[in-house]
Structure formats: C-alpha cells, structure tokens
Design an enzyme around this catalytic site. Structure first.
Site, short mmCIF file in Angstrom:
data_model
loop_
_atom_site.label_atom_id
_atom_site.label_comp_id
_atom_site.label_asym_id
_atom_site.label_seq_id
_atom_site.Cartn_x
_atom_site.Cartn_y
_atom_site.Cartn_z
N HIS A 53 0.85 -1.19 0.00
CA HIS A 53 0.00 0.00 0.00
C HIS A 53 0.88 1.24 0.00
O HIS A 53 2.00 1.22 0.53
CB HIS A 53 -0.90 0.01 1.23
CG HIS A 53 -2.00 -0.98 1.19
ND1 HIS A 53 -3.12 -0.88 1.98
CD2 HIS A 53 -2.18 -2.11 0.45
CE1 HIS A 53 -3.94 -1.89 1.74
NE2 HIS A 53 -3.37 -2.65 0.81
N GLU A 55 0.86 3.97 1.69
CA GLU A 55 1.29 4.45 3.00
C GLU A 55 2.47 3.65 3.53
O GLU A 55 3.44 4.21 4.05
CB GLU A 55 0.15 4.36 4.03
CG GLU A 55 -1.09 5.10 3.67
CD GLU A 55 -2.13 4.22 2.98
OE1 GLU A 55 -1.81 3.59 1.94
OE2 GLU A 55 -3.27 4.18 3.46
N CYS A 83 -6.44 1.92 5.67
CA CYS A 83 -7.06 0.71 6.19
C CYS A 83 -6.45 0.40 7.56
O CYS A 83 -5.54 1.10 8.03
CB CYS A 83 -6.81 -0.45 5.22
SG CYS A 83 -5.06 -0.94 5.10
N CYS A 86 -2.59 -0.11 7.46
CA CYS A 86 -1.83 1.13 7.30
C CYS A 86 -1.97 2.04 8.52
O CYS A 86 -0.99 2.66 8.94
CB CYS A 86 -2.25 1.84 6.02
SG CYS A 86 -1.80 0.90 4.54
#
Length: 151
Positions: A53, A55, A83, A86
């Site tokens: 992801h 992040e 999410c 993260c």
C-alpha cells in the site's frame, strides 16, 4: 490553496501514476520539517503483494531516510483513508499527523469503519485531518473501479 491542498495535490499525481499502472489509485507522501522525504503509490499488483500500500511504502522510505524507527514529527498525506493495516503502521511509526482525502466506508480505519488513530486505549494518537481534496480523490477512485467493472 492551502499547504494541505498543495501536498494532497502531489498525492493525487502519485495516485494517477498508480491508475495508469492499473493499481488502485492511492498516493502518499511523508513530510518532515516541511520537506517531502518520501512518496509512493500503491504497488500491490506490480509487486504481487497485498502489503504494498502507498502508505506502507512511503513510511518505509521515510524511516530509511531519517534513520530511526519513529517518525514522531512526520505528517503523512494520502488520497484514501488508511485501512487497519496502514493505520496500525502509522501508529507504530508514531506519526504526528495524518491528512487524507477520500473516506473509505468499507475499510477506513481512521474514522469511517474504525478509528484507530485516536483510540485512547493505544499508546499513541495521531492528529487526523480528513476530506482534503476528497472530491478529486473520489472521482479518480470511482473512475478506476468503474473501468474494472464489466459492461
């Protein structure tokens, strides 16, 4: 335009790069002392990893850059509400502030579905600023998912 808007615009540029690679269009940056020290977009498809992801990738770059395990003065900007994975990483890295664009009612862990960043039961809380250029980020995400749907 505010400073948050300018920084989110950079995240939107990164998200557009992800879109062009057929990745979910999410872009993230890490800012320390007013300087962008890390930037990334989703790379789950290209890396074949559900962990790639934006992040997490940006946090890894930033931690390497500062040479520490914490980013206690950092601000993280991202085009989609993080999410749980993260948000957990942001907390573990002790990020100071999170700014995000679009809310994620299905997986958002910073106010929508969960609110991990300000849970007093945890040992760290993050200042959260939602909805910065949310409409622009939402349009990009909607376009991506409409393109993927058959018919």
């Amino acid at each position: 335009m505010s400073l948050d808007d300018d920084r989110m615009q950079l995240c939107l540029t990164l998200a557009t790069e992800a879109y062009q690679l057929d990745e979910v269009p999410v872009g993230a940056i890490v800012v320390v002392d007013g300087e962008v020290i890390a930037k990334a977009h989703n790379q789950t498809v290209v890396s074949r990893s559900a962990l790639a992801h934006a992040e997490l990738l940006a946090l890894q770059q930033a931690l390497s850059q500062v040479g520490d395990r914490y980013l206690s003065t950092a601000e993280v900007y991202v085009t989609l509400e993080p999410c749980a994975m993260c948000a957990g990483a942001l907390l573990l890295a002790r990020v100071n502030r999170l700014v995000f664009a679009a809310r994620d009612p299905k997986a958002g862990a910073c106010g929508s579905l969960y609110n991990l960043c300000v849970d007093p039961r945890l040992n760290h809380e993050i200042e959260v600023t939602p909805d910065v250029l949310a409409e622009e980020a939402g349009v990009l995400l909607q376009s991506f998912f409409q393109r993927r749907r058959p018919g």
